[in-house]
Scaffold this active site. Structure first.
Site, PDB file in Angstrom:
ATOM      1  N   ASP A 109     -51.476  42.052  47.330  1.00  0.00           N
ATOM      2  CA  ASP A 109     -52.866  42.279  48.370  1.00  0.00           C
ATOM      3  C   ASP A 109     -52.258  43.579  49.207  1.00  0.00           C
ATOM      4  O   ASP A 109     -51.929  43.433  50.363  1.00  0.00           O
ATOM      5  CB  ASP A 109     -53.340  41.064  49.173  1.00  0.00           C
ATOM      6  CG  ASP A 109     -54.585  41.452  49.978  1.00  0.00           C
ATOM      7  OD1 ASP A 109     -55.579  41.949  49.319  1.00  0.00           O
ATOM      8  OD2 ASP A 109     -54.473  41.231  51.297  1.00  0.00           O
TER       9      ASP A 109
ATOM     10  N   SER B 184     -54.051  34.518  56.002  1.00  0.00           N
ATOM     11  CA  SER B 184     -54.806  33.282  55.266  1.00  0.00           C
ATOM     12  C   SER B 184     -54.896  33.338  53.729  1.00  0.00           C
ATOM     13  O   SER B 184     -55.177  32.042  53.478  1.00  0.00           O
ATOM     14  CB  SER B 184     -56.354  33.951  55.819  1.00  0.00           C
ATOM     15  OG  SER B 184     -56.416  35.361  55.345  1.00  0.00           O
ATOM     16  N   LYS B 185     -54.642  34.338  52.790  1.00  0.00           N
ATOM     17  CA  LYS B 185     -54.588  33.852  51.517  1.00  0.00           C
ATOM     18  C   LYS B 185     -53.019  33.150  51.237  1.00  0.00           C
ATOM     19  O   LYS B 185     -53.322  32.369  50.459  1.00  0.00           O
ATOM     20  CB  LYS B 185     -54.394  35.346  50.872  1.00  0.00           C
ATOM     21  CG  LYS B 185     -55.424  36.058  51.072  1.00  0.00           C
ATOM     22  CD  LYS B 185     -55.337  37.495  50.261  1.00  0.00           C
ATOM     23  CE  LYS B 185     -56.508  38.456  50.736  1.00  0.00           C
ATOM     24  NZ  LYS B 185     -56.508  38.982  52.185  1.00  0.00           N
TER      25      LYS B 185
ATOM     26  N   ASP C  44     -43.551  40.039  53.839  1.00  0.00           N
ATOM     27  CA  ASP C  44     -44.135  41.169  54.624  1.00  0.00           C
ATOM     28  C   ASP C  44     -43.102  42.129  55.124  1.00  0.00           C
ATOM     29  O   ASP C  44     -42.111  41.455  55.845  1.00  0.00           O
ATOM     30  CB  ASP C  44     -45.168  40.579  55.772  1.00  0.00           C
ATOM     31  CG  ASP C  44     -46.260  41.630  56.088  1.00  0.00           C
ATOM     32  OD1 ASP C  44     -47.207  41.576  55.455  1.00  0.00           O
ATOM     33  OD2 ASP C  44     -46.008  42.504  57.192  1.00  0.00           O
TER      34      ASP C  44
ATOM     35  N   CYS D  63     -47.399  40.960  49.954  1.00  0.00           N
ATOM     36  CA  CYS D  63     -47.881  41.617  51.408  1.00  0.00           C
ATOM     37  C   CYS D  63     -48.573  40.659  52.005  1.00  0.00           C
ATOM     38  O   CYS D  63     -49.910  40.783  52.120  1.00  0.00           O
ATOM     39  CB  CYS D  63     -48.702  42.830  51.285  1.00  0.00           C
ATOM     40  SG  CYS D  63     -47.797  44.027  50.067  1.00  0.00           S
TER      41      CYS D  63
ATOM     42  N   ALA E 177     -48.796  38.964  55.584  1.00  0.00           N
ATOM     43  CA  ALA E 177     -49.364  38.987  56.526  1.00  0.00           C
ATOM     44  C   ALA E 177     -50.821  39.276  56.835  1.00  0.00           C
ATOM     45  O   ALA E 177     -51.059  40.253  55.993  1.00  0.00           O
ATOM     46  CB  ALA E 177     -48.671  39.594  57.673  1.00  0.00           C
ATOM     47  N   PRO E 178     -51.838  38.770  57.659  1.00  0.00           N
ATOM     48  CA  PRO E 178     -51.550  37.681  58.587  1.00  0.00           C
ATOM     49  C   PRO E 178     -51.452  36.355  57.979  1.00  0.00           C
ATOM     50  O   PRO E 178     -51.034  35.380  58.476  1.00  0.00           O
ATOM     51  CB  PRO E 178     -52.656  37.842  59.316  1.00  0.00           C
ATOM     52  CG  PRO E 178     -53.934  38.604  58.545  1.00  0.00           C
ATOM     53  CD  PRO E 178     -53.190  39.374  57.673  1.00  0.00           C
TER      54      PRO E 178
ATOM     55  N   CYS F 257     -59.155  46.298  50.257  1.00  0.00           N
ATOM     56  CA  CYS F 257     -60.229  46.330  50.484  1.00  0.00           C
ATOM     57  C   CYS F 257     -60.632  47.698  50.807  1.00  0.00           C
ATOM     58  O   CYS F 257     -61.318  48.053  51.926  1.00  0.00           O
ATOM     59  CB  CYS F 257     -60.226  45.479  52.196  1.00  0.00           C
ATOM     60  SG  CYS F 257     -59.071  45.999  53.272  1.00  0.00           S
TER      61      CYS F 257
END
Length: 723
Positions: free
Chosen positions: A260, A176-177, A205, A171, A173-174, A313
């Site tokens: 994530d 950074s990971k 994604d 998963c 997007a966006p 999160c």
């Protein structure tokens, strides 16, 4: 961090950014449902509840990570420490308050992550911080800085990716990971050139529009080892790769998988303050089954000695420990890994072993067991919203849920976060061998042959095996290593919840990637004109254009990406991007034939294959001219650079600068850049934002023709953060 499904709802807030900064300092941000529910879960000790809640109400610090190749990152980090931090360390005040300088995040490796508690209005209005903000914006635009929430940086660190690993970001997007994972794959890069990794990153994604955001983000670190797919993670298909004998394809298993997952996102309340008003317990209830499916699918796709990192999160145990419990009980060959000592400076709390779900909107009525819930006097329709896996299993203690990591805002001034690391048990081979032996014995007694008991038929889900957990089949070594006998592990349906439908119905409109023949006239002309060496992987060049149209861009993929493209239907895997663009067609002047040129982002990949003698030595004075003037005449440059350039043919050229302290600038390491030579002038072939970033880095000011012009889009992009 885990994707926040409330994001669009929160972004519609009418408050300006400055208003939000003010609101976060007030004590009236409260939600009785939130407090009642999480007090019942006992996520923190009673003595920590008020510090926890007060931290949730405070402004979230600005955090960023120095990205890119290791050597560039270290050079930029030194610049921040030696130039920007001292400039911000004086008695700087704003509206009567002293503004502290940035500080390094103590737990991030190499000190490459930074945090500073500065409201956005200070960044815009205070001159000292305004200069630093400009530096951050431009470096972010070209990928050297990642504006990323601190806890969002954690999952890739726990993945422990190596350049040879095959990685799936389910998963992504966006992105950074994803960028962090790419950096790990490219850990052996030098400051000027990229060493093509043998590994792979498949970034996926489910949202088609978000995949293009993902492609834009990952393009900041171009990689021949990258593929982007647009699929439902919970139903991710098998990707086939050839066997050594090339007789029958085998399933691609991944060394590292990041889950994530989409989540309710209440760990982001310091940033997304709209959640304070909208939060309710049901936000997490409905996502539980999807999260379980994604994690179980990851387990099926993992190499025998691989690692899965699951993260959200969210603070809700129904999205965290309950998901981990359900997946572990369905796949008992896996276990949680204790990674608490990996980052000694990171402060965490252990995972929960008990929790109490609810369907009560106010969060006040919770149920200790699934049986209590079923016997409660509530609307029967509500009883369909929860399943037994929402509750702690009877073996919760045995699952070692304390090995999960919970991160709370009051511990280190961050957002809220959850991380779990899973691997196969070291005893899986022995247990599996015994189970297989027992099954063969039972088959013989039933009058059946050993040949009927094939290792590829092993299954782990209770739906397949029945409710008797003693009959669970643990994979043996043979299951994973004898690829010619390996059954392709097509998606199943754990939990009995129908997976999302894959969109293979003609809605996927992307063009296919096609490998160019190594003797293709265009490719041969590029190799000759750009002076590429004999070891250049010409057979790994792709094009992507509608059939019959001339190629305008050339892409380079590594051998693993090539094998995937050649052995899979690009529509089935919904391949959105592959490899990295290295050359593009440049229209020449009147009467001249068009040529292909090296792209700035593709140069590090091509550089190891460019004949060294054809690279032109330059200096800071020449570079300053190229930055300040769009098309400087060749006659304006000094010798020996001018003399060397005049002897070169028109077209794409490469210049190299060595460490230098002239022309009012400072270059700490070797720098290689693409230029274009026309009849009488030169052009630096990098975009405007990259020119501004380069100018600020070398001359401590923007000397380009776009001096002082930072677009509103760039500013807003920098102020955003990964969620």
């Amino acid at each position: 961090m885990g994707k926040n499904k409330n994001k669009s709802r929160n972004s519609s807030s009418k408050n300006s950014a400055d208003d939000r900064d003010y609101l976060l300092e007030r004590d009236d941000l409260n939600n009785p449902r939130f407090s009642a529910y999480y007090k019942a879960q006992k996520i923190v000790p009673e003595a920590e509840w008020e510090p926890f809640l007060n931290s949730m109400r405070r402004h979230l610090p600005t955090t960023f990570r120095v990205a890119g190749s290791r050597q560039i990152a270290e050079s930029l980090n030194s610049m921040i420490k030696e130039i920007h931090v001292p400039a911000l360390s004086g008695d700087i005040e704003f509206e009567g308050q002293r503004i502290p300088p940035p500080v390094q995040i103590p737990w991030y490796p190499g000190g490459l992550a930074w945090q500073f508690n500065v409201p956005k209005k200070v960044l815009r209005k205070q001159q000292e911080f305004k200069n630093f903000h400009s530096f951050l914006v431009f470096e972010t635009e070209i990928g050297n800085i990642s504006r990323q929430e601190a806890v969002s940086m954690l999952p890739p660190l726990f993945l422990d990716v190596q350049p040879h690993h095959k990685v799936l970001d389910m998963c992504a997007a966006p992105g950074s990971k994803t960028a962090q994972i790419l950096e790990a794959l490219h850990a052996n890069d030098t400051v000027t050139s990229s060493i093509i990794p043998t590994g792979l990153l498949v970034a996926n994604d489910s949202d088609h529009k978000r995949t293009h955001l993902l492609i834009h983000q990952s393009a900041r670190l171009p990689s021949p080892a990258l593929m982007v797919t647009n699929l439902d993670a919970s139903n991710y298909p098998v990707i086939k790769v050839p066997t050594l004998d090339c007789v029958k394809p085998q399933q691609l298993h991944y060394d590292r998988i990041l889950c994530d997952v989409p989540c309710s996102g209440d760990g982001t309340m310091r940033k997304n303050i709209g959640i304070w008003k909208s939060w309710q317990p049901g936000d997490g209830n409905g996502l539980h089954s999807l999260q379980v499916r994604i994690l179980q699918r990851a387990m099926k796709l993992l190499e025998k000695d691989g690692r899965v990192v699951y993260s959200t999160c969210s603070l809700n145990p129904l999205e965290n420990e309950a998901v981990i419990s359900a997946a572990l009980n369905a796949n008992p060959e896996f276990e949680l890994v204790d990674v608490s000592a990996q980052l000694p400076e990171l402060k965490t709390r252990p995972g929960l072993t008990t929790w109490r779900p609810t369907v009560d909107r106010n969060g006040e009525v919770t149920y200790e067991t699934f049986g209590d819930f079923l016997s409660a006097s509530i609307n029967p329709a509500l009883k369909e919203k929860l399943s037994e896996s929402h509750w702690p299993p009877k073996n919760a203690e045995d699952l070692c849920l304390h090995r999960c990591l919970r991160i709370y805002p009051h511990l280190q001034d961050t957002g809220g976060f959850f991380i779990a690391v899973l691997e196969r048990k070291q005893v899986a081979q022995k247990v599996g061998a015994g189970a297989a032996s027992n099954r063969r014995e039972r088959k013989r007694e039933a009058g059946k042959n050993d040949e009927d008991v094939h290792p590829k038929k092993l299954r782990l889900d209770p739906e397949v095996l029945g409710s008797n957990t003693s009959e669970l089949c643990i994979p043996t070594e043979t299951t994973f290593q004898e690829s010619e006998m390996q059954e392709l592990d097509e998606p199943e349906n754990p939990g009995g919840v129908p997976p999302a439908k894959q969109s293979n119905d003609g809605t996927f409109k992307e063009n296919p990637y096609t490998f160019v023949r190594s003797n293709d006239p265009i490719l041969r002309a590029c190799i000759e004109r750009l002076h590429l060496t004999a070891d250049f992987p010409a057979s790994n060049i792709l094009v992507r254009n509608p059939e019959g149209e001339p190629a305008r861009s050339l892409y380079l993929a590594n051998s693993l990406v090539k094998s995937i493209i050649e052995n899979n239907d690009y529509k089935k895997i919904r391949l959105t991007a592959a490899g990295t663009k290295v050359m593009s067609k440049q229209e020449a002047g009147k009467g001249l034939q068009a040529q292909f040129r090296v792209l700035g982002e593709g140069l590090p990949v091509l550089l190891p294959f460019i004949e060294y003698s054809t690279i032109i030595a330059s200096d800071l004075n020449s570079l300053r001219i190229l930055l300040t003037t769009p098309y400087p005449l060749i006659s304006t440059f000094d010798d020996p650079f001018r003399e060397r350039i005049q002897d070169c043919p028109m077209g794409s050229l490469i210049i190299k600068l060595t460490p230098d302290c002239t022309a009012g600038g400072r270059l700490a390491h070797e720098l290689v850049l693409p230029i274009w030579k026309s009849n009488v002038s030169l052009t630096l072939m990098i975009d405007k934002k990259a020119k501004s970033a380069l100018s600020l880095r070398l001359f401590n000011e923007d000397v380009t023709v776009t001096k002082g012009k930072i677009s509103a889009i760039a500013l807003s992009a920098h102020e955003g953060t990964d969620s």
